[in-house]
Design an enzyme around this catalytic site. Structure first.
Site, PDB file in Angstrom:
ATOM      1  N   ASP A 132       0.868  -1.182   0.000  1.00  0.00           N
ATOM      2  CA  ASP A 132       0.000   0.000   0.000  1.00  0.00           C
ATOM      3  C   ASP A 132       0.908   1.237   0.000  1.00  0.00           C
ATOM      4  O   ASP A 132       1.398   1.645  -1.051  1.00  0.00           O
ATOM      5  CB  ASP A 132      -0.894  -0.113   1.241  1.00  0.00           C
ATOM      6  CG  ASP A 132      -1.955   0.958   1.341  1.00  0.00           C
ATOM      7  OD1 ASP A 132      -2.431   1.425   0.312  1.00  0.00           O
ATOM      8  OD2 ASP A 132      -2.319   1.331   2.474  1.00  0.00           O
ATOM      9  N   ASP A 152      -7.834  -8.453   5.842  1.00  0.00           N
ATOM     10  CA  ASP A 152      -8.905  -8.226   6.810  1.00  0.00           C
ATOM     11  C   ASP A 152      -9.276  -6.755   6.929  1.00  0.00           C
ATOM     12  O   ASP A 152      -8.523  -5.862   6.528  1.00  0.00           O
ATOM     13  CB  ASP A 152      -8.446  -8.682   8.204  1.00  0.00           C
ATOM     14  CG  ASP A 152      -7.469  -7.682   8.823  1.00  0.00           C
ATOM     15  OD1 ASP A 152      -6.453  -7.369   8.160  1.00  0.00           O
ATOM     16  OD2 ASP A 152      -7.721  -7.186   9.934  1.00  0.00           O
TER      17      ASP A 152
HETATM   18  P1  IMP Z   1       1.793  -0.461   3.823  1.00  0.00           P
HETATM   19  O1  IMP Z   1       0.950   0.779   3.837  1.00  0.00           O
HETATM   20  O2  IMP Z   1       2.293  -0.772   2.421  1.00  0.00           O
HETATM   21  O3  IMP Z   1       2.874  -0.386   4.833  1.00  0.00           O
HETATM   22  O4  IMP Z   1       0.823  -1.662   4.206  1.00  0.00           O
HETATM   23  C1  IMP Z   1       0.845  -2.203   5.472  1.00  0.00           C
HETATM   24  C2  IMP Z   1      -0.134  -3.317   5.668  1.00  0.00           C
HETATM   25  O5  IMP Z   1      -1.423  -2.738   5.743  1.00  0.00           O
HETATM   26  C3  IMP Z   1      -0.242  -4.407   4.604  1.00  0.00           C
HETATM   27  O6  IMP Z   1       0.707  -5.416   4.736  1.00  0.00           O
HETATM   28  C4  IMP Z   1      -1.635  -4.927   4.903  1.00  0.00           C
HETATM   29  O7  IMP Z   1      -1.581  -5.865   5.956  1.00  0.00           O
HETATM   30  C5  IMP Z   1      -2.362  -3.683   5.360  1.00  0.00           C
HETATM   31  N1  IMP Z   1      -3.171  -3.135   4.258  1.00  0.00           N
HETATM   32  C6  IMP Z   1      -2.883  -2.144   3.404  1.00  0.00           C
HETATM   33  N2  IMP Z   1      -3.890  -1.929   2.543  1.00  0.00           N
HETATM   34  C7  IMP Z   1      -4.840  -2.836   2.856  1.00  0.00           C
HETATM   35  C8  IMP Z   1      -6.126  -3.145   2.306  1.00  0.00           C
HETATM   36  O8  IMP Z   1      -6.641  -2.560   1.325  1.00  0.00           O
HETATM   37  N3  IMP Z   1      -6.806  -4.154   2.910  1.00  0.00           N
HETATM   38  C9  IMP Z   1      -6.309  -4.858   3.975  1.00  0.00           C
HETATM   39  N4  IMP Z   1      -5.116  -4.609   4.508  1.00  0.00           N
HETATM   40  C10 IMP Z   1      -4.386  -3.602   3.950  1.00  0.00           C
END
Ligand code: IMP
Length: 174
Positions: A102, A158
């Site tokens: 994300d 989730d």
């Molecule tokens: P980051 O923002 O790339 O650090 O994402 C961190 C974590 O947030 C990911 O590994 C997911 O576990 C969770 N995450 C981010 N976007 C989503 C989504 O759309 N649905 C569910 N979990 C999400």
């Protein structure tokens, strides 16, 4: 239980097809090697389970749990390894298995952490990618689907610990 509006984005069959494509690429690239597949919990466990059963190269599996110091929905950028690695990384061909990238902060941090442990090679496989939300650059070597800027659930993902069991991928409608 509150009834969030879920909209189907990818069917079970579409996900299966994309997982098979990723497995094919990994089989091709890791021929003759014995990579260490590192899954980031909890989200990646469904993807990992389906992916490894399509692999024809021998692999070792491990999981880590990472936690952000921020609140659940807003990643602070400071991440710590809650359940660490049991496997040695030095000199190994390491492939990180992530459910979704994300902002990139979580996996970006983890890749840096692993790089310092001197693996022989280090790559990233992510089933879902939301490039429009990226805050730090992340190289995804094996990527399944590009998602819109919506919160996705199902297939391991989730919302407040719900919906992980759904075999399809949905987005939550506002
Ligand atoms: P980051 O923002 O790339 O650090 O994402 C961190 C974590 O947030 C990911 O590994 C997911 O576990 C969770 N995450 C981010 N976007 C989503 C989504 O759309 N649905 C569910 N979990 C999400």
């Amino acid at each position: 239980m509150p009834a969030e509006q879920l909209k189907l984005l990818f069917t079970e069959e579409e996900i299966r097809g994309q997982v098979a494509k990723l497995a094919q690429e990994i089989n091709r690239d890791y021929q003759g090697q014995y990579p260490l597949l590192l899954g980031i919990l909890k989200g990646s466990f469904v993807f990992m389970a389906d992916l490894i059963r399509l692999l024809e190269v021998p692999v070792e599996i491990d999981f880590v749990t990472l936690a952000s110091y921020g609140s659940a929905r807003v990643t602070s950028g400071k991440i710590r390894v809650v359940k660490g690695l049991r496997s040695a990384v030095k000199g190994r061909d390491v492939l990180v298995i992530e459910d979704i990238v994300d902002t990139g902060l979580t996996v970006g941090y983890f890749m840096d952490y692993l790089r310092r442990k001197k693996p022989s090679s280090l790559k990233l496989c992510a089933l879902f990618d939301k490039p429009s939300r990226r805050e730090v650059p992340v190289d995804i070597d094996y990527r399944g689907f590009i998602l819109p800027d919506k919160f996705a659930v199902g297939y391991g993902l989730d919302f407040n610990e719900r919906f992980r069991h759904l075999p399809e991928l949905y987005v939550i409608e506002d």
